[in-house]
Design a protein around this motif. Structure first.
Motif, PDB file in Angstrom:
ATOM      1  N   ILE A   1       0.835  -1.201   0.000  1.00 48.61           N
ATOM      2  CA  ILE A   1       0.000   0.000   0.000  1.00 48.61           C
ATOM      3  C   ILE A   1       0.867   1.247   0.000  1.00 48.61           C
ATOM      4  N   LEU A   2       0.249   2.368  -0.390  1.00 43.76           N
ATOM      5  CA  LEU A   2       0.849   3.688  -0.276  1.00 43.76           C
ATOM      6  C   LEU A   2      -0.025   4.525   0.672  1.00 43.76           C
ATOM      7  N   LEU A   3       0.597   5.526   1.296  1.00 41.02           N
ATOM      8  CA  LEU A   3      -0.140   6.468   2.144  1.00 41.02           C
ATOM      9  C   LEU A   3       0.042   7.880   1.592  1.00 41.02           C
ATOM     10  N   ASN A   4      -0.894   8.752   1.906  1.00 36.60           N
ATOM     11  CA  ASN A   4      -0.604  10.173   1.717  1.00 36.60           C
ATOM     12  C   ASN A   4      -0.098  10.746   3.039  1.00 36.60           C
TER      13      ASN A   4
ATOM     14  N   ALA B   1       7.471   5.525   7.953  1.00 36.23           N
ATOM     15  CA  ALA B   1       6.368   4.638   7.572  1.00 36.23           C
ATOM     16  C   ALA B   1       6.819   3.518   6.643  1.00 36.23           C
ATOM     17  N   ILE B   2       7.913   3.722   5.913  1.00 39.47           N
ATOM     18  CA  ILE B   2       8.334   2.733   4.913  1.00 39.47           C
ATOM     19  C   ILE B   2       8.685   1.412   5.594  1.00 39.47           C
TER      20      ILE B   2
ATOM     21  N   ALA C   1      -6.950 -10.735   6.508  1.00 42.92           N
ATOM     22  CA  ALA C   1      -6.190 -11.553   7.466  1.00 42.92           C
ATOM     23  C   ALA C   1      -4.696 -11.266   7.393  1.00 42.92           C
ATOM     24  N   GLU C   2      -4.202 -10.938   6.204  1.00 41.49           N
ATOM     25  CA  GLU C   2      -2.771 -10.707   6.033  1.00 41.49           C
ATOM     26  C   GLU C   2      -2.463  -9.212   6.034  1.00 41.49           C
ATOM     27  N   PRO C   3      -1.348  -8.796   6.645  1.00 45.48           N
ATOM     28  CA  PRO C   3      -1.000  -7.372   6.684  1.00 45.48           C
ATOM     29  C   PRO C   3      -0.519  -6.877   5.325  1.00 45.48           C
ATOM     30  N   ALA C   4      -0.608  -5.551   5.141  1.00 47.83           N
ATOM     31  CA  ALA C   4      -0.107  -4.902   3.930  1.00 47.83           C
ATOM     32  C   ALA C   4       1.103  -4.054   4.307  1.00 47.83           C
ATOM     33  N   GLU C   5       2.102  -4.056   3.449  1.00 40.30           N
ATOM     34  CA  GLU C   5       3.326  -3.303   3.730  1.00 40.30           C
ATOM     35  C   GLU C   5       3.277  -1.935   3.071  1.00 40.30           C
ATOM     36  N   ILE C   6       3.702  -0.904   3.810  1.00 41.41           N
ATOM     37  CA  ILE C   6       3.772   0.463   3.274  1.00 41.41           C
ATOM     38  C   ILE C   6       5.056   0.593   2.466  1.00 41.41           C
ATOM     39  N   ILE C   7       4.920   0.885   1.171  1.00 35.57           N
ATOM     40  CA  ILE C   7       6.107   0.991   0.315  1.00 35.57           C
ATOM     41  C   ILE C   7       6.379   2.428  -0.124  1.00 35.57           C
ATOM     42  N   GLY C   8       5.416   3.342   0.120  1.00 35.64           N
ATOM     43  CA  GLY C   8       5.632   4.724  -0.309  1.00 35.64           C
ATOM     44  C   GLY C   8       4.678   5.681   0.379  1.00 35.64           C
ATOM     45  N   VAL C   9       5.103   6.932   0.427  1.00 31.12           N
ATOM     46  CA  VAL C   9       4.271   8.009   0.986  1.00 31.12           C
ATOM     47  C   VAL C   9       4.147   9.091  -0.079  1.00 31.12           C
TER      48      VAL C   9
ATOM     49  N   SER D   1     -12.067  23.950  -0.052  1.00 33.63           N
ATOM     50  CA  SER D   1     -12.910  24.075   1.131  1.00 33.63           C
ATOM     51  C   SER D   1     -12.773  22.844   2.019  1.00 33.63           C
ATOM     52  N   ASN D   2     -12.123  21.802   1.492  1.00 32.70           N
ATOM     53  CA  ASN D   2     -11.932  20.554   2.230  1.00 32.70           C
ATOM     54  C   ASN D   2     -10.477  20.403   2.658  1.00 32.70           C
ATOM     55  N   ALA D   3     -10.283  19.953   3.880  1.00 38.82           N
ATOM     56  CA  ALA D   3      -8.933  19.693   4.377  1.00 38.82           C
ATOM     57  C   ALA D   3      -8.398  18.392   3.785  1.00 38.82           C
ATOM     58  N   HIS D   4      -7.087  18.185   3.887  1.00 35.97           N
ATOM     59  CA  HIS D   4      -6.497  16.915   3.457  1.00 35.97           C
ATOM     60  C   HIS D   4      -7.007  15.795   4.368  1.00 35.97           C
ATOM     61  N   THR D   5      -7.433  14.703   3.789  1.00 40.53           N
ATOM     62  CA  THR D   5      -7.923  13.563   4.567  1.00 40.53           C
ATOM     63  C   THR D   5      -6.975  12.377   4.420  1.00 40.53           C
ATOM     64  N   PRO D   6      -6.893  11.502   5.420  1.00 37.19           N
ATOM     65  CA  PRO D   6      -6.024  10.322   5.327  1.00 37.19           C
ATOM     66  C   PRO D   6      -6.496   9.366   4.228  1.00 37.19           C
ATOM     67  N   ILE D   7      -5.593   9.036   3.302  1.00 39.41           N
ATOM     68  CA  ILE D   7      -5.933   8.166   2.174  1.00 39.41           C
ATOM     69  C   ILE D   7      -4.896   7.061   2.069  1.00 39.41           C
ATOM     70  N   ILE D   8      -5.375   5.845   1.819  1.00 44.92           N
ATOM     71  CA  ILE D   8      -4.514   4.692   1.559  1.00 44.92           C
ATOM     72  C   ILE D   8      -4.733   4.233   0.122  1.00 44.92           C
ATOM     73  N   PHE D   9      -3.635   4.080  -0.628  1.00 48.08           N
ATOM     74  CA  PHE D   9      -3.678   3.526  -1.981  1.00 48.08           C
ATOM     75  C   PHE D   9      -3.511   2.005  -1.882  1.00 48.08           C
TER      76      PHE D   9
END
Length: 804
Positions: free
Chosen positions: A561-564, A579-580, A590-598, A608-616
């Protein structure tokens, strides 16, 4: 007696045609604008008022707390809320659920096929809780059987023309799912002033069994009908404890589940929330419009008062003679009130004509097709009568009071016009006009400054030259076909890249999941889940803060996965590098996902909208989160040729699907449509208010100049220069304007700072806005009186003295 009053009143108005016309048209414009604005405001406040049980109907909206802190506030509820509330709480007579998880599908009948919106899933209680009119079919049996649908009158005509639609089968397709639904009823088109507006109502029993009472998908609107006298706060207080019984899953386990019961009549004008599909009204904008209407109306009445009192010299001797001859004060007041009655009545008649003529332009300005809604409202007629009476009293009583209180001796000596009895009040009213105009002008500048700020801000993502295709439908191997379609497009010279994703910039990602770091059993945070392919980051030119993007053939990216940047704090990371390599447990997996990028923060929606937490995550990683769009980045700008190519390829791959597309930059810019429209509305009505003010100022200057002919002549004989005379006329206006600036600026700063708080990213209130607004107001005011000043200053003094 009254006939005499009317005769004198008409004679006085005809004697000064110019000022009478200014008064009449100023009042008419003010009244017409006020009626148009109040008509629109009444329309907005009338939403959902057509239901007989509207005072007992509430929408159940979801709230999630960590301790006492509200972390998430959604307009929707889960599929299971409604039945649980009715079964376990007292005071609930009925409820209805409206599933909105799949509102856009391809609908077909025989050879007709189109992508349709406004599709909802609901049950028989829809027609018992609400009072929508069923045109065809038995209301008692609607939406009971699986695979049945009720359609609107417009849809029936579009698909079936003059055929009877009852019993016909419509095919609904989404992704690789195709389902036929029997038409069992036709409902009248939903009223324009209803927030509930769907084109297709599919029976709730058509949903899969597991979904109908599921508590972990919040994609339904739930409405409850309470018993008379039942306090909705009792249900809100009891819900968290009841919810513990149904929180059987791991997701959101650590949060307190609550609800807010929103009255049906409040839904339209409440602020927009996440997961809310319908377009909302703007209560702040309505309040602003009402204030503008009041300012315009008061400005027109002030013009009447100022001109009437300014003309007092002409009528002073008449009043003095009448008083010497024994006229009572009440008789003189009746005379003035009669004149005010005539002017206001004629203004209302002229305003009615203006309303009919200007209504199409007004509807175009506000972006709504609103009929003369308030003509059906008794409140309108009552308010019209009150407005007429108020106008008569406000614009007629004060001049009458001023004129009739002056002693006859002062009047007959000719000293009244130079006395300060009427002048001070006239100056106060002029200051109010200037202050109101300056307030509106500076407000308009700041609104446009904010809109430009939002449109010119770096989005952090490239949306130019991007055509977005809506996801197709196909009975066989849809995922493979879409991948092949996108890959083959990249071989074309005028196609730079193509990507398949669950969302594109400009819209809410709309899929949420409760996720946590592996090994952390206490923290579960809600993240927007964006499903993408390995070309998504490069297509939109996202910038990485750390790590890498998805790459085809690079390890097992399906599990990564990626994060913002906005998601970092939710996981407790301070820097992107931290986070990497960390692993995340995704909801239901059931299985975890690894963070490979931000990915660096970007504006997924407007400012008008703030940045929200997003997972790719990669397409297909989680079954219930699927792709919805194919974004095509073009290499050239021959869009006709590109669209022709895309449609040709589309039809060869997806013959069962309609071809639907939009240009991404235009779609993103639509988010600012409401703000731009608000700016246009404010600017137009500000211009009207200012125009009426300047009209009155011009008439006042004209009249004042005519009364100072002798004074100017004497001054010129004694050696006064042209500049001195012009200064004589303008110094009072400049003084009044400076006073207005001192009053208007702090009020405007406070009001506009409050307005800008609606935007997560906002411009600054610059000093030059008020400098420019003041200079503009002063400049136009000076131009307004300049001609009269110049004529008086350049006139031959001999003629002036002979004139007197």
């Amino acid at each position: 007696m009254f006939q005499h009053y009317w005769k004198i009143a008409f004679r006085n108005q005809a004697k000064n045609k110019l000022f009478s016309i200014i008064n009449l048209f100023g009042l008419a414009i003010g009244l017409a604008v006020a009626v148009l604005i109040l008509n629109y405001v009444s329309f907005e406040y009338s939403f959902d008022g057509m239901h007989s049980k509207r005072d007992r109907i509430y929408r159940v909206e979801s709230q999630f707390y960590e301790g006492d802190v509200l972390t998430d506030d959604w307009a929707t509820s889960s599929f299971g809320y409604g039945s649980a509330i009715q079964n376990e709480m007292t005071g609930v007579e009925d409820y209805v659920r409206i599933g909105v998880h799949n509102m856009e599908q391809v609908v077909s009948y025989q050879e007709k096929r189109s992508r349709e919106t406004g599709i909802a899933y609901t049950g028989p209680s829809f027609f018992s809780v609400f009072d929508f009119q069923l045109l065809e079919g038995d209301v008692a049996s609607q939406l009971e059987r699986p695979n049945t649908v009720v359609i609107t009158r417009d849809v029936a005509h579009r698909f079936f023309k003059d055929e009877n639609p009852i019993g016909k089968i419509l095919t609904f397709a989404s992704g690789s799912s195709f389902q036929g639904y029997e038409v069992t009823g036709v409902v009248e088109n939903f009223p324009q002033n209803s927030h509930i507006r769907y084109n297709y109502l599919i029976s709730y029993t058509s949903l899969p069994d597991w979904m109908r009472e599921y508590w972990y998908i919040h994609e339904a609107y739930t409405y409850v009908e309470l018993s008379p006298g039942k306090n909705p706060a009792d249900l809100e207080a009891a819900f968290p404890q009841m919810a513990e019984k149904y929180k059987t899953g791991d997701a959101l386990k650590n949060k307190k589940w609550g609800v807010s019961l929103v009255p049906l009549s409040d839904i339209r004008l409440n602020p927009q929330k996440q997961y809310e599909r319908e377009t909302k009204g703007n209560q702040r904008a309505l309040v602003t419009l009402v204030i503008i209407a009041i300012v315009i109306l008061l400005t027109a009445w002030i013009n009447y008062v100022n001109l009437t009192t300014a003309r007092s010299m002409e009528r002073a001797k008449d009043v003095g003679v009448r008083k010497v001859s024994g006229a009572f004060r009440l008789q003189l007041i009746r005379q003035y009130m009669t004149e005010s009655w005539i002017v206001n009545l004629l203004a209302i008649l002229l305003a009615a004509i203006l309303v009919l003529a200007l209504r199409p332009l007004f509807n175009q300005l506000i972006g709504e097709s609103v009929g003369l809604f308030i003509l059906k409202e008794p409140r309108f007629w009552i308010s019209t009568i009150l407005m007429l009476l108020l106008g008569i009293v406000a614009s007629g009583f004060y001049p009458a009071f001023v004129m009739t209180r002056v002693k006859p001796a002062v009047i007959l000596k000719g000293n009244y016009f130079n006395s300060g009895s009427a002048g001070t009040t006239r100056q106060i009213l002029v200051v109010f006009q200037f202050a109101a105009s300056l307030f509106l002008i500076c407000g308009t500048f700041i609104v446009y400054k904010q809109v430009r700020f939002m449109q010119e801000q770096d989005l952090g993502v490239d949306i130019n030259q991007t055509i977005v295709l809506k996801y197709p439908v196909s009975r066989d191997e849809l995922g493979q076909k879409v991948a092949m379609f996108a890959d083959n497009l990249k071989q074309e010279n005028n196609i730079q890249s193509a990507t398949v994703a669950g969302s594109v910039p400009g819209m809410e990602v709309a899929y949420f999941a409760s996720n946590r770091l592996q090994g952390d059993e206490t923290q579960h945070r809600l993240f927007e889940m964006l499903t993408v392919d390995d070309h998504f980051v490069e297509t939109f030119d996202f910038e990485l803060a750390a790590g890498r993007s998805f790459q085809r053939g690079f390890g097992n990216d399906q599990q990564n996965i990626l994060l913002n940047e906005a998601a970092l704090a939710s996981f407790g990371f301070v820097k992107p590098d931290e986070a990497i390599g960390q692993r995340v447990m995704l909801e239901g997996e059931a299985e975890p996902a690894e963070i490979i990028g931000v990915v660096k923060n970007w504006h997924q929606r407007g400012l008008s909208n703030a940045h929200t937490p997003i997972i790719f995550l990669m397409n297909g990683r989680i079954g219930w989160i699927g792709p919805r769009f194919i974004a095509v980045k073009t290499a050239g700008k021959d869009y006709d040729a590109i669209l022709s190519l895309l449609e040709q390829r589309w039809n060869s791959y997806f013959p069962e699907s309609s071809f639907d597309y939009f240009f991404l930059d235009q779609f993103f810019d639509q988010q600012y449509k409401t703000d731009r429209r608000f700016g246009r509305i404010v600017s137009v009505f500000t211009g009207l208010a200012f125009f009426i003010s300047m009209l009155g100022l011009w008439a006042l200057a004209t009249f004042t100049a005519s009364k100072k002919v002798k004074e100017v002549g004497v001054r010129k004989v004694l050696g006064a220069q042209v500049g001195h005379v012009v200064f004589l006329f303008s110094k009072e206006i400049v003084t009044l304007l400076l006073i207005a600036i001192v009053i208007a600026v702090p009020i405007s700063v406070f009001a506009m700072k409050s307005w800008l708080l609606n935007y997560a990213f906002r411009t600054e209130i610059s000093w030059w806005v008020y400098l420019l607004g003041g200079a503009l107001t002063l400049g136009i005011a000076m131009l307004t009186i300049a001609w009269q000043s110049w004529k008086a200053a350049t006139r031959n003094p001999v003629e002036a003295l002979r004139y007197e």
